[in-house]
Motif scaffolding. Structure first.
Motif, short mmCIF file in Angstrom:
data_model
loop_
_atom_site.label_atom_id
_atom_site.label_comp_id
_atom_site.label_asym_id
_atom_site.label_seq_id
_atom_site.Cartn_x
_atom_site.Cartn_y
_atom_site.Cartn_z
N VAL A 1 134.74 55.88 -10.45
CA VAL A 1 135.49 56.81 -11.30
C VAL A 1 136.56 57.52 -10.47
N GLY B 1 139.57 55.08 -10.49
CA GLY B 1 140.06 55.47 -11.82
C GLY B 1 139.42 54.69 -12.96
N VAL B 2 138.19 54.20 -12.74
CA VAL B 2 137.51 53.44 -13.79
C VAL B 2 136.93 54.42 -14.82
N ASP B 3 136.97 54.02 -16.08
CA ASP B 3 136.37 54.80 -17.15
C ASP B 3 134.88 55.05 -16.86
N PRO B 4 134.40 56.29 -17.05
CA PRO B 4 133.01 56.62 -16.63
C PRO B 4 131.94 55.72 -17.23
N LEU C 1 132.20 52.56 -18.26
CA LEU C 1 132.29 51.25 -17.63
C LEU C 1 131.80 51.33 -16.18
N ARG D 1 136.58 46.03 -12.71
CA ARG D 1 138.01 45.76 -12.81
C ARG D 1 138.33 44.45 -13.49
#
Ligand SMILES: [Zn+2]
Length: 385
Positions: A177, A181-184, A186, A206
């Motif tokens: 995260v 910057g990954v969606d929480p 996911l 990703r």
């Protein structure tokens, strides 16, 4: 951001390395970083290298830190095997550099990722250096475990061992995260599906293709209801591994070949006969290296699928023996499959199948043709009618 923040979920290791950086008199010339795949051995080793060169113990922002992390610091030499092994020629070159005094940094650091891939000759060359290390040289070796297959006892006995543990799933999700910057949601799913393996979690988060490939592998066990289904599954597993490695190889190969051709002026007019034949030799050498790397990428890809499969059967075993209690699974999103398998094959059937997967891994290591090894496997994994 300090260099230590890259080392995920390893507070004890970070404390030990920081202490070594702070007190150079207690410095050791050879370090061995071990830990399960994805625990971040090479990340920790590189952070340590940066902290050793940094005037501020690894602030992460100065020139020394940035160049070490980017792999361009003049006094940090790294070996990453591209083919199946690290040969003696690569190591000799490294040892030659290691013997020099640092040119600008405080130490001459030699970092060997995947030290378990060193050939015996290469290990012996490193060992000679470890027996009489130059005053300002530090060796950082990374290997999955202390097993003699990974690191010869003679080398291990000269190293200070840093043991990394599998980072907790929450810590891995946090990294995805905050750093990627990954969606929480996911990130949480990927971290759980990867079982605390940082690189694998990032790849899953990703890359949609990676998620589909994992799904295809985990769909296999409950699909094996007939001999035809077993043979099909084998084709799919081998085919998917080949496709993945071909894709990765093509990306790497194309750029390299182009670079060599350009440096040789191939295609330009009149390079002269001598230059042309030297160029052909270089290209041939490059092709050989690329072929070896493609083989390794293919093996790695297939091995990843086998690890996922074995973990699903382990989940089935856990479910079968837990009597329905709340248990932690390696593939929490595939609980339904684990339960169905547990019902159909029972704990003994699950154990037998885990053994079959391990046998297949061994066969592949011993260069049995993938198609043959994997067919034998899927047939052994077939469900009782
Ligand atoms: Zn710094």
């Amino acid at each position: 951001m300090s260099v230590w923040e890259r080392v995920t979920g390893q507070p004890a290791v970070v404390a030990e390395l920081q202490a070594a950086v702070a007190d150079p008199t207690a410095m050791t010339h050879a370090w061995l970083f071990t830990g399960p795949p994805g625990s971040g051995r090479s990340v920790a080793a590189r952070a340590f290298a940066a902290a050793l060169q940094c005037p501020d113990g690894g602030d992460g922002t100065c020139h020394a830190c940035r160049t070490v992390l980017a792999g361009t610091h003049a006094d940090v030499q790294t070996i990453v095997p591209e083919g199946l092994s690290i040969g003696v020629a690569e190591v000799r070159e490294l040892v030659r550099i290691a013997g020099r005094a640092p040119s600008q940094g405080r130490w001459q650091v030699v970092l060997v990722e995947d030290a378990d891939r060193m050939t015996e000759q290469a290990s012996n060359t490193v060992l000679k250096m470890l027996e009489e290390p130059p005053a300002r040289t530090v060796f950082l070796l990374c290997a999955p475990s202390l097993h003699p297959d990974d690191v010869p006892v003679t080398i291990r006995s000269r190293c200070r061992v840093v043991g990394l543990r599998q980072p907790p799933v929450d810590a891995v999700a946090d990294v995805l995260v905050q750093r990627d910057g990954v969606d929480p949601a996911l990130a949480a799913w990927s971290a759980a599906a990867a079982g605390g393996h940082v690189g694998r979690a990032r790849h899953l988060a990703r890359d949609e293709d990676a998620r589909l490939a994992r799904k295809a592998v985990l769909d296999v066990p409950v699909s094996l209801v007939s001999l035809a289904a077993c043979l099909n599954a084998a084709d799919d597993l081998v085919g998917a591994a080949k496709e993945e490695s071909d894709k990765a190889s093509a990306e790497l190969d194309g750029a390299e070949t182009e670079a060599v051709k350009q440096s040789l002026g191939v295609g330009a007019r009149g390079p002269g006969v001598a230059a042309a034949s030297r160029g052909a030799g270089q290209l041939k050498e490059l092709e050989k290296r690329q072929k070896s790397r493609a083989t390794r990428l293919g093996r790695d890809s297939l091995d990843r699928a086998l690890v996922d499969l074995a973990a699903l059967y382990r989940d089935a075993l856990v479910v079968a023996t837990s009597g329905g209690g709340d248990v932690t699974l390696a593939h929490p999103d595939r609980r339904a499959d684990a339960e169905e398998l547990a019902r159909r094959i029972g704990p003994e059937g699950a154990l037998r199948r885990i053994d079959a997967v391990l046998e297949c891994r061994t066969a592949l290591e011993q260069n049995v043709k993938p198609q043959i090894a994997v067919e034998a496997l899927t047939v052994a994994l077939r469900l009782p009618s």
